[in-house]
Motif scaffolding. Structure first.
Motif, PDB file in Angstrom:
ATOM      1  N   SER A  64     -53.185  -8.145  79.078  1.00 45.48           N
ATOM      2  CA  SER A  64     -54.359  -8.924  78.728  1.00 45.48           C
ATOM      3  C   SER A  64     -55.589  -8.037  78.895  1.00 45.48           C
ATOM      4  O   SER A  64     -55.707  -7.320  79.894  1.00 45.48           O
ATOM      5  N   TYR A  65     -56.452  -8.024  77.897  1.00 44.57           N
ATOM      6  CA  TYR A  65     -57.621  -7.135  77.928  1.00 44.57           C
ATOM      7  C   TYR A  65     -58.885  -7.905  77.573  1.00 44.57           C
ATOM      8  O   TYR A  65     -58.867  -8.758  76.686  1.00 44.57           O
ATOM      9  N   SER A  66     -59.969  -7.549  78.231  1.00 39.01           N
ATOM     10  CA  SER A  66     -61.276  -8.061  77.834  1.00 39.01           C
ATOM     11  C   SER A  66     -61.922  -6.977  76.982  1.00 39.01           C
ATOM     12  O   SER A  66     -62.133  -5.856  77.452  1.00 39.01           O
ATOM     13  N   TRP A  67     -62.203  -7.294  75.736  1.00 37.75           N
ATOM     14  CA  TRP A  67     -62.698  -6.264  74.809  1.00 37.75           C
ATOM     15  C   TRP A  67     -64.069  -6.604  74.238  1.00 37.75           C
ATOM     16  O   TRP A  67     -64.358  -7.756  73.920  1.00 37.75           O
ATOM     17  N   ARG A  68     -64.858  -5.576  74.094  1.00 37.97           N
ATOM     18  CA  ARG A  68     -66.066  -5.677  73.292  1.00 37.97           C
ATOM     19  C   ARG A  68     -65.737  -5.017  71.951  1.00 37.97           C
ATOM     20  O   ARG A  68     -65.347  -3.847  71.910  1.00 37.97           O
ATOM     21  N   LEU A  69     -65.918  -5.748  70.876  1.00 41.82           N
ATOM     22  CA  LEU A  69     -65.606  -5.168  69.561  1.00 41.82           C
ATOM     23  C   LEU A  69     -66.813  -4.387  69.056  1.00 41.82           C
ATOM     24  O   LEU A  69     -67.783  -4.964  68.553  1.00 41.82           O
ATOM     25  N   TRP A  70     -66.732  -3.091  69.228  1.00 41.03           N
ATOM     26  CA  TRP A  70     -67.810  -2.209  68.769  1.00 41.03           C
ATOM     27  C   TRP A  70     -67.785  -2.110  67.260  1.00 41.03           C
ATOM     28  O   TRP A  70     -66.748  -2.301  66.623  1.00 41.03           O
ATOM     29  N   THR A  71     -68.951  -1.782  66.679  1.00 42.14           N
ATOM     30  CA  THR A  71     -68.985  -1.561  65.227  1.00 42.14           C
ATOM     31  C   THR A  71     -68.915  -0.054  64.968  1.00 42.14           C
ATOM     32  O   THR A  71     -69.206   0.762  65.860  1.00 42.14           O
ATOM     33  N   LEU A  72     -68.584   0.310  63.744  1.00 41.64           N
ATOM     34  CA  LEU A  72     -68.472   1.738  63.415  1.00 41.64           C
ATOM     35  C   LEU A  72     -69.805   2.475  63.594  1.00 41.64           C
ATOM     36  O   LEU A  72     -69.825   3.568  64.178  1.00 41.64           O
ATOM     37  N   PRO A  73     -70.946   1.918  63.119  1.00 42.19           N
ATOM     38  CA  PRO A  73     -72.194   2.663  63.338  1.00 42.19           C
ATOM     39  C   PRO A  73     -72.574   2.806  64.815  1.00 42.19           C
ATOM     40  O   PRO A  73     -73.145   3.825  65.212  1.00 42.19           O
ATOM     41  N   GLU A  74     -72.229   1.810  65.630  1.00 42.20           N
ATOM     42  CA  GLU A  74     -72.500   1.943  67.079  1.00 42.20           C
ATOM     43  C   GLU A  74     -71.718   3.123  67.653  1.00 42.20           C
ATOM     44  O   GLU A  74     -72.233   3.908  68.445  1.00 42.20           O
ATOM     45  N   ILE A  75     -70.465   3.223  67.228  1.00 37.18           N
ATOM     46  CA  ILE A  75     -69.632   4.327  67.736  1.00 37.18           C
ATOM     47  C   ILE A  75     -70.219   5.667  67.277  1.00 37.18           C
ATOM     48  O   ILE A  75     -70.326   6.614  68.064  1.00 37.18           O
ATOM     49  N   ARG A  76     -70.614   5.740  66.014  1.00 39.61           N
ATOM     50  CA  ARG A  76     -71.174   7.012  65.515  1.00 39.61           C
ATOM     51  C   ARG A  76     -72.425   7.396  66.309  1.00 39.61           C
ATOM     52  O   ARG A  76     -72.566   8.546  66.756  1.00 39.61           O
ATOM     53  N   ASP A  77     -73.317   6.432  66.529  1.00 40.28           N
ATOM     54  CA  ASP A  77     -74.553   6.734  67.267  1.00 40.28           C
ATOM     55  C   ASP A  77     -74.233   7.239  68.671  1.00 40.28           C
ATOM     56  O   ASP A  77     -74.848   8.190  69.154  1.00 40.28           O
ATOM     57  N   CYS A  78     -73.292   6.591  69.329  1.00 43.41           N
ATOM     58  CA  CYS A  78     -72.951   6.989  70.708  1.00 43.41           C
ATOM     59  C   CYS A  78     -72.292   8.370  70.731  1.00 43.41           C
ATOM     60  O   CYS A  78     -72.556   9.169  71.639  1.00 43.41           O
ATOM     61  N   LEU A  79     -71.457   8.657  69.744  1.00 45.85           N
ATOM     62  CA  LEU A  79     -70.824   9.993  69.699  1.00 45.85           C
ATOM     63  C   LEU A  79     -71.896  11.066  69.483  1.00 45.85           C
ATOM     64  O   LEU A  79     -71.873  12.127  70.121  1.00 45.85           O
ATOM     65  N   GLU A  80     -72.838  10.773  68.592  1.00 46.30           N
ATOM     66  CA  GLU A  80     -73.898  11.763  68.336  1.00 46.30           C
ATOM     67  C   GLU A  80     -74.749  11.950  69.590  1.00 46.30           C
ATOM     68  O   GLU A  80     -75.088  13.069  69.963  1.00 46.30           O
ATOM     69  N   GLU A  81     -75.050  10.838  70.258  1.00 43.70           N
ATOM     70  CA  GLU A  81     -75.845  10.929  71.489  1.00 43.70           C
ATOM     71  C   GLU A  81     -75.103  11.731  72.566  1.00 43.70           C
ATOM     72  O   GLU A  81     -75.719  12.421  73.376  1.00 43.70           O
ATOM     73  N   ALA A  82     -73.793  11.659  72.550  1.00 41.98           N
ATOM     74  CA  ALA A  82     -72.996  12.402  73.541  1.00 41.98           C
ATOM     75  C   ALA A  82     -72.853  13.874  73.163  1.00 41.98           C
ATOM     76  O   ALA A  82     -72.250  14.643  73.907  1.00 41.98           O
ATOM     77  N   GLY A  83     -73.360  14.255  72.014  1.00 42.22           N
ATOM     78  CA  GLY A  83     -73.387  15.677  71.662  1.00 42.22           C
ATOM     79  C   GLY A  83     -72.388  16.119  70.608  1.00 42.22           C
ATOM     80  O   GLY A  83     -72.268  17.320  70.338  1.00 42.22           O
ATOM     81  N   PHE A  84     -71.647  15.196  70.020  1.00 36.57           N
ATOM     82  CA  PHE A  84     -70.730  15.602  68.945  1.00 36.57           C
ATOM     83  C   PHE A  84     -71.556  15.986  67.720  1.00 36.57           C
ATOM     84  O   PHE A  84     -72.533  15.314  67.377  1.00 36.57           O
ATOM     85  N   ARG A  85     -71.152  17.083  67.075  1.00 37.64           N
ATOM     86  CA  ARG A  85     -72.008  17.592  65.996  1.00 37.64           C
ATOM     87  C   ARG A  85     -71.716  16.916  64.655  1.00 37.64           C
ATOM     88  O   ARG A  85     -72.534  16.986  63.742  1.00 37.64           O
ATOM     89  N   ALA A  86     -70.562  16.295  64.520  1.00 32.95           N
ATOM     90  CA  ALA A  86     -70.257  15.552  63.287  1.00 32.95           C
ATOM     91  C   ALA A  86     -69.313  14.408  63.621  1.00 32.95           C
ATOM     92  O   ALA A  86     -68.534  14.492  64.575  1.00 32.95           O
ATOM     93  N   VAL A  87     -69.431  13.351  62.827  1.00 35.77           N
ATOM     94  CA  VAL A  87     -68.563  12.183  63.032  1.00 35.77           C
ATOM     95  C   VAL A  87     -67.981  11.785  61.672  1.00 35.77           C
ATOM     96  O   VAL A  87     -68.713  11.688  60.682  1.00 35.77           O
TER      97      VAL A  87
END
Ligand SMILES: C[S@@+](CC[C@H](N)C(=O)[O-])C[C@H]1O[C@@H](n2cnc3c(N)ncnc32)[C@H](O)[C@@H]1O
Length: 388
Positions: A318-341
């Motif tokens: 059983s899991y409690s999940w927040r359903l992230w959206t694709l643009p939210e994930i992209r923004d967070c990856l870029e903020e974390a320093g990934f150079r491309a998504v």
């Protein structure tokens, strides 16, 4: 088991993916919803006759020894490591290239089935797994790694801890005597996924050594870090997601590497949902509770209905999940320093189509395609690739 039955199992497994959308009948297709306050990972074993947990007077909290492990049932019904690995390799060659990826880190690894499969294809490959669930990690060491062969244990390191503080996670060790026993019990096993019988060894043999944290452990820079089965949805806050992505990026090789995660969505995903798939010995039920549109949170429960044993394991996971959206994930990856998504998306058959058909095979041939734009569908799955 007869040859035909074996062939049928093989056929069914080959059509399995991480796609809970596929269902093959509407047996027990009530719309029973879960209480949002249900405990994480609570086991409920019940007689099959008592199909409604709320009316269950005969709950047996002491599973019989004949009952298959919930981890084994999960691996057989939910996971598809070979498919994931072929995409991981393809993404690495496309976005990094120049070398063969050898070193994998599987975050939120559970029983680390993907890591075990990773080790199989090349003796130079290594894997690191990280999870909060010590029982799942121990189960991996006792059941999955012995099937890799004698050197499996030397090529995998499993850590018990939080992905938000990976360096503090502790190495899970296995008793050397246990190791020898497990290997001799499980030699010559051909395919992890096809194994139905677990090795007959005592549980809880693995121990943690307080001194051996990931921080003071020398690990090769990872070529690929992955987080599958929608595990990033276990992180609820944006700051946690960014922190986690920073840790993932830090673990990657300085020569270049990728982080890969998956996500599901679509109009059907923002609602209650109950889907099931029938396997030869059991039925797997995925249940999604009400969806909160303000917090974007829901609760997922996995149940198993065992045919031979006439028992149910409700809320096996059983899991409690927040359903992230694709643009939210992209923004967070870029903020974390990934150079491309990059996004790789595949449309899944919609709920009405699944209900009309026989189930197995629906959507099996749909491949992921790289996309920069994708129109909303009833349901979709995506791989998200962050390039460091
Ligand atoms: C949906 S399961 C995925 C398991 C596996 N990766 C797979 O592909 O099936 C999520 C896993 O994440 C683990 N988990 C949840 N939050 C975590 C955290 N903060 N740190 C480490 N593991 C976590 C749970 O124990 C569980 O094993």
């Amino acid at each position: 088991m007869g040859k035909r039955e074996k062939q049928k199992q093989k056929h069914d497994r080959s059509q399995r993916g991480r796609d809970y959308y596929l269902q093959d009948n509407n047996e027990d297709d009530t719309s029973t919803m879960l209480s949002p306050s249900h405990n994480e990972d609570e086991d409920e074993i019940e007689d099959a006759a008592d199909s409604d947990a709320d009316n269950n007077d005969n709950n047996d909290q002491h599973p019989s020894h004949d009952m298959p492990s919930k981890f084994l049932l999960y691996q057989q019904s939910v996971q598809s490591p070979k498919g994931d690995i072929s995409y991981l390799q393809k993404f690495f060659l496309m976005y990094v290239g120049g070398r063969v990826p050898l070193h994998l880190q599987e975050d939120f690894c559970g029983t680390a089935l993907l890591s075990a499969e990773w080790l199989r294809s090349d003796p130079r490959k290594t894997a690191v797994g990280l999870d909060l669930d010590l029982e799942a990690l121990n189960w991996c060491l006792e059941n999955n790694i012995p099937k890799i062969g004698a050197d499996g244990f030397s090529r995998i390191s499993l850590f018990h801890g939080n992905v938000l503080q990976p360096l503090q996670s502790k190495l899970v060790k296995i008793d050397p005597e246990e190791l020898v026993r497990n290997i001799s019990l499980s030699q010559n096993t051909e395919n992890l996924q096809t194994d139905v019988i677990e090795s007959d060894v005592p549980t809880s043999s693995a121990a943690q050594d307080d001194e051996l944290t990931m921080n003071n452990f020398t690990l090769s820079g990872r070529d690929i870090v992955c987080a599958f089965n929608y595990s990033c949805c276990c992180l609820h806050k944006r700051a946690e997601l960014v922190l986690y992505f920073k840790h993932a990026r830090d673990a990657l090789s300085k020569k270049g590497g990728i982080f890969v995660m998956d996500l599901y969505g679509g109009t059907s995903s923002e609602n209650t949902l109950k889907l099931q798939r029938r396997f030869p010995n059991f039925t797997y039920v995925w249940e999604q509770a009400e969806f909160d549109i303000i917090q974007r949170k829901t609760r997922i429960s996995l149940h198993f209905h065992l045919k031979k044993e006439k028992r149910k394991i409700r809320h096996a996971f059983s899991y409690s999940w927040r359903l992230w959206t694709l643009p939210e994930i992209r923004d967070c990856l870029e903020e974390a320093g990934f150079r491309a998504v990059h996004f790789w998306v595949r449309e899944m058959p919609d709920s009405t189509e699944i209900t009309r058909t026989e189930g197995f095979g629906v959507g099996k041939d749909i491949k992921y395609e790289e996309a920069t734009s994708f129109q909303q569908q009833d349901s979709w799955n995506a791989y998200i690739v962050g390039v460091a």
